[in-house]
Design a protein around this motif. Structure first.
Motif, PDB file in Angstrom:
ATOM      1  N   HIS A   1     -18.698  -6.467  -3.536  1.00  0.00           N
ATOM      2  CA  HIS A   1     -20.050  -6.904  -3.865  1.00  0.00           C
ATOM      3  C   HIS A   1     -20.749  -5.914  -4.790  1.00  0.00           C
ATOM      4  N   HIS A   2     -20.711  -4.628  -4.439  1.00  0.00           N
ATOM      5  CA  HIS A   2     -21.600  -3.632  -5.045  1.00  0.00           C
ATOM      6  C   HIS A   2     -20.929  -2.732  -6.084  1.00  0.00           C
ATOM      7  N   GLU A   3     -19.643  -2.435  -5.924  1.00  0.00           N
ATOM      8  CA  GLU A   3     -18.953  -1.488  -6.809  1.00  0.00           C
ATOM      9  C   GLU A   3     -17.531  -1.942  -7.064  1.00  0.00           C
ATOM     10  N   THR A   4     -17.412  -3.175  -7.481  1.00  0.00           N
ATOM     11  CA  THR A   4     -16.081  -3.740  -7.665  1.00  0.00           C
ATOM     12  C   THR A   4     -15.293  -2.919  -8.688  1.00  0.00           C
ATOM     13  N   PRO A   5     -14.029  -2.648  -8.429  1.00  0.00           N
ATOM     14  CA  PRO A   5     -13.274  -1.704  -9.266  1.00  0.00           C
ATOM     15  C   PRO A   5     -13.145  -2.107 -10.731  1.00  0.00           C
TER      16      PRO A   5
ATOM     17  N   VAL B   1     -17.595 -11.360 -21.843  1.00  0.00           N
ATOM     18  CA  VAL B   1     -17.180 -10.561 -20.682  1.00  0.00           C
ATOM     19  C   VAL B   1     -17.915 -11.046 -19.444  1.00  0.00           C
ATOM     20  N   VAL B   2     -17.176 -11.566 -18.486  1.00  0.00           N
ATOM     21  CA  VAL B   2     -17.758 -11.904 -17.192  1.00  0.00           C
ATOM     22  C   VAL B   2     -17.907 -10.609 -16.406  1.00  0.00           C
ATOM     23  N   SER B   3     -19.159 -10.237 -16.113  1.00  0.00           N
ATOM     24  CA  SER B   3     -19.421  -8.960 -15.440  1.00  0.00           C
ATOM     25  C   SER B   3     -19.386  -9.153 -13.930  1.00  0.00           C
ATOM     26  N   PHE B   4     -18.236  -8.887 -13.335  1.00  0.00           N
ATOM     27  CA  PHE B   4     -18.115  -9.002 -11.886  1.00  0.00           C
ATOM     28  C   PHE B   4     -19.032  -8.004 -11.180  1.00  0.00           C
ATOM     29  N   GLY B   5     -19.270  -6.863 -11.828  1.00  0.00           N
ATOM     30  CA  GLY B   5     -20.170  -5.873 -11.258  1.00  0.00           C
ATOM     31  C   GLY B   5     -21.585  -6.386 -11.156  1.00  0.00           C
ATOM     32  N   ALA B   6     -22.080  -7.028 -12.205  1.00  0.00           N
ATOM     33  CA  ALA B   6     -23.438  -7.567 -12.189  1.00  0.00           C
ATOM     34  C   ALA B   6     -23.544  -8.775 -11.269  1.00  0.00           C
ATOM     35  N   LEU B   7     -22.510  -9.594 -11.208  1.00  0.00           N
ATOM     36  CA  LEU B   7     -22.582 -10.835 -10.440  1.00  0.00           C
ATOM     37  C   LEU B   7     -22.816 -10.584  -8.955  1.00  0.00           C
ATOM     38  N   GLY B   8     -22.102  -9.599  -8.380  1.00  0.00           N
ATOM     39  CA  GLY B   8     -22.296  -9.314  -6.966  1.00  0.00           C
ATOM     40  C   GLY B   8     -23.706  -8.842  -6.674  1.00  0.00           C
ATOM     41  N   LEU B   9     -24.228  -7.977  -7.539  1.00  0.00           N
ATOM     42  CA  LEU B   9     -25.576  -7.446  -7.360  1.00  0.00           C
ATOM     43  C   LEU B   9     -26.614  -8.563  -7.409  1.00  0.00           C
ATOM     44  N   PHE B  10     -26.577  -9.387  -8.442  1.00  0.00           N
ATOM     45  CA  PHE B  10     -27.626 -10.392  -8.621  1.00  0.00           C
ATOM     46  C   PHE B  10     -27.452 -11.580  -7.693  1.00  0.00           C
ATOM     47  N   ALA B  11     -26.213 -11.887  -7.301  1.00  0.00           N
ATOM     48  CA  ALA B  11     -26.011 -13.000  -6.373  1.00  0.00           C
ATOM     49  C   ALA B  11     -26.686 -12.724  -5.043  1.00  0.00           C
ATOM     50  N   GLU B  12     -26.608 -11.472  -4.565  1.00  0.00           N
ATOM     51  CA  GLU B  12     -27.259 -11.143  -3.300  1.00  0.00           C
ATOM     52  C   GLU B  12     -28.772 -11.213  -3.433  1.00  0.00           C
ATOM     53  N   ARG B  13     -29.311 -10.770  -4.569  1.00  0.00           N
ATOM     54  CA  ARG B  13     -30.759 -10.860  -4.766  1.00  0.00           C
ATOM     55  C   ARG B  13     -31.211 -12.313  -4.787  1.00  0.00           C
TER      56      ARG B  13
ATOM     57  N   ALA C   1     -20.633 -14.106  -2.490  1.00  0.00           N
ATOM     58  CA  ALA C   1     -21.602 -13.507  -3.411  1.00  0.00           C
ATOM     59  C   ALA C   1     -20.951 -12.670  -4.506  1.00  0.00           C
ATOM     60  N   HIS C   2     -19.659 -12.733  -4.653  1.00  0.00           N
ATOM     61  CA  HIS C   2     -19.022 -12.009  -5.750  1.00  0.00           C
ATOM     62  C   HIS C   2     -17.855 -12.829  -6.287  1.00  0.00           C
ATOM     63  N   LEU C   3     -17.438 -12.482  -7.482  1.00  0.00           N
ATOM     64  CA  LEU C   3     -16.296 -13.157  -8.096  1.00  0.00           C
ATOM     65  C   LEU C   3     -15.259 -12.128  -8.538  1.00  0.00           C
ATOM     66  N   SER C   4     -15.115 -11.063  -7.761  1.00  0.00           N
ATOM     67  CA  SER C   4     -14.246  -9.962  -8.173  1.00  0.00           C
ATOM     68  C   SER C   4     -12.802 -10.390  -8.409  1.00  0.00           C
ATOM     69  N   TRP C   5     -12.373 -11.454  -7.756  1.00  0.00           N
ATOM     70  CA  TRP C   5     -10.997 -11.916  -7.953  1.00  0.00           C
ATOM     71  C   TRP C   5     -10.900 -12.958  -9.053  1.00  0.00           C
ATOM     72  N   GLY C   6     -12.028 -13.236  -9.727  1.00  0.00           N
ATOM     73  CA  GLY C   6     -12.043 -14.256 -10.756  1.00  0.00           C
ATOM     74  C   GLY C   6     -12.137 -15.642 -10.143  1.00  0.00           C
ATOM     75  N   ALA C   7     -11.914 -16.649 -10.970  1.00  0.00           N
ATOM     76  CA  ALA C   7     -11.921 -18.049 -10.551  1.00  0.00           C
ATOM     77  C   ALA C   7     -11.198 -18.842 -11.625  1.00  0.00           C
ATOM     78  N   GLY C   8     -10.834 -20.060 -11.295  1.00  0.00           N
ATOM     79  CA  GLY C   8     -10.146 -20.885 -12.273  1.00  0.00           C
ATOM     80  C   GLY C   8      -8.695 -20.496 -12.452  1.00  0.00           C
ATOM     81  N   PRO C   9      -8.074 -20.916 -13.555  1.00  0.00           N
ATOM     82  CA  PRO C   9      -6.637 -20.707 -13.746  1.00  0.00           C
ATOM     83  C   PRO C   9      -6.203 -19.249 -13.767  1.00  0.00           C
ATOM     84  N   HIS C  10      -7.112 -18.347 -14.121  1.00  0.00           N
ATOM     85  CA  HIS C  10      -6.750 -16.939 -14.230  1.00  0.00           C
ATOM     86  C   HIS C  10      -7.199 -16.106 -13.020  1.00  0.00           C
ATOM     87  N   ALA C  11      -7.586 -16.753 -11.933  1.00  0.00           N
ATOM     88  CA  ALA C  11      -7.962 -15.998 -10.734  1.00  0.00           C
ATOM     89  C   ALA C  11      -6.800 -15.125 -10.281  1.00  0.00           C
TER      90      ALA C  11
END
Length: 408
Positions: free
Chosen positions: A279-283, A310-322, A334-344
């Motif tokens: 969520h907060h500090e995705t690698p 660039v899909v920012s997984f770092g920003a997505l977790g932060l703002f999704a929780e807000r 609340a995060h998409l760190s593993w991606g989504a769609g065909p390239h997950a």
């Protein structure tokens, strides 16, 4: 400004600055202030669109008609010595391919990783933790990045890919340089490529019980060159982000003594800490890189071809929780760190198993880990793509693996 924004007059948010490593959330806030799609630089004079809103991100991740993973149009626009090329140049592998080629590469990777039994992978992690704690345990102090998280991944992934433990330092050094995207990126890319080329050449000459050998023998009929580039992708993608996932999670655990005590007592699972990191500090904070196939509208922005999206997984977790009102969401909601769609990410469960087992085993052996520095004084590595600690120094009661914490 029109509904279809033009960023030609906007000041780009410079993700290559040292300040980004120290305060990524401030940079994400500046991007989000521009709207769901912000304007940034990944390196000096190298712009990119950065997606910071979940719905816009899912539109990019899932729309294979409008967005491609193939970077060759962008590559033609950047200097040959761009520090970004180590991470972003085209290679014939699952990450940089679309359509039938992507499906062929991805299916072969899924098939061979599915042959790794969870109990075997767990045993590899336990062995690696034991070896490492045996090295630094008697000292009563360690750097959990340099002494644990990174060498642990070298031990585990070298074993999976059919190399001896002694090769770990070469793997680590090349990936470190390449991932940071700085002055040594090209050198790191060359070192890592040489490492992989030698590995695959050895398996072409003589098969073993390892992932490259299984790829060479897969029914998809990958050539040795194709296998080389799948190994280049999966070895790096397994090693670097998982090492950072471990160290980032340990830093969060050790930074909260109450949290740490609930984990070491078994009252709270390690997976909770790992999910918090995602969520907060995705690698891999900013490595969902796509390219528009043609000029397309994206949530108020007209996206041009040959400019990275660039899909920012770092920003997505932060703002999704807000956006959820500050409430905690479980799992991946609340995060998409593993991606989504065909390239997950096709091997997320392997990465989660390695990270959680490593942390559980370490805290069993050394239950009194004490951070030397408060969390707000930890040093983070520069680079636009990742969220990665330079070091995590700790102290503890000196121990040997033969006498784990709590034994008499």
């Amino acid at each position: 400004m029109s509904a279809q924004q033009s960023f030609t007059a906007a000041a780009p948010v410079r993700l290559w600055e040292d300040g980004f490593a120290r305060n990524p959330h401030g940079y994400y806030a500046a991007l989000r202030a521009q709207g769901p799609v912000g304007w940034a630089e990944l390196a000096p004079d190298t712009p990119a669109y950065v997606v910071t809103e979940r719905r816009a991100a899912l539109d990019v991740l899932r729309d294979v008609e409008a967005f491609s993973h193939d970077p060759r149009g962008w590559e033609a626009t950047v200097p040959a010595d761009s520090p970004l090329l180590g991470m972003m140049r085209w290679r014939p592998n699952a990450l940089f391919s679309d359509g039938d080629a992507h499906l062929r590469y991805r299916t072969s990777l899924i098939d061979v990783f599915d042959l790794i039994e969870p109990h075997d992978l767990r045993a590899l992690v336990h062995r690696a933790v034991r070896l490492l704690v045996d090295r630094f345990g008697p000292r009563g102090e360690a750097d959990l990045v340099a002494d644990f998280a990174r060498p642990l991944m070298a031990l585990v992934f070298n074993n999976l890919f059919g190399l001896p433990d002694s090769q770990g330092d070469r793997l680590d050094e090349g990936l470190l340089k390449m991932m940071e995207g700085g002055a040594l990126a090209a050198e790191g890319e060359a070192e890592y490529a040489d490492y992989v080329l030698r590995l695959v050449a050895a398996k072409v000459a003589e098969r073993g019980e390892d992932l490259p050998s299984m790829l060479l023998d897969h029914p998809a009929g990958l050539t040795p060159e194709e296998v080389t580039w799948q190994v280049f992708l999966t070895l790096g993608a397994g090693y670097e982000p998982t090492a950072n996932l471990v160290s980032n999670a340990l830093s969060r655990i050790l930074g909260n003594s109450l949290y740490y005590s609930t984990l070491t007592s078994g009252a709270r699972p390690v997976m909770d800490a790992v999910v918090e990191v995602l969520h907060h500090e995705t690698p891999l904070a900013n490595y969902g890189v796509y390219y528009a196939r043609r000029p397309v509208p994206l949530h108020g922005t007209r996206v041009r071809p040959a400019v990275p999206v660039v899909v920012s997984f770092g920003a997505l977790g932060l703002f999704a929780e807000r956006e959820a009102g500050g409430g905690r969401r479980d799992g991946d909601a609340a995060h998409l760190s593993w991606g989504a769609g065909p390239h997950a990410c096709p091997v997320r469960h392997h990465a989660l198993l390695v990270a959680t087992e490593a942390i559980e085993r370490l805290t069993q052996w050394l239950p009194d880990l004490d951070p030397v520095l408060p969390r707000d004084r930890l040093d983070w590595r520069p680079g636009p793509f990742h969220r990665s600690l330079n070091s995590l120094p700790v102290r503890f009661t000196p121990r040997s693996p033969d006498r784990p914490g709590g034994s008499s």
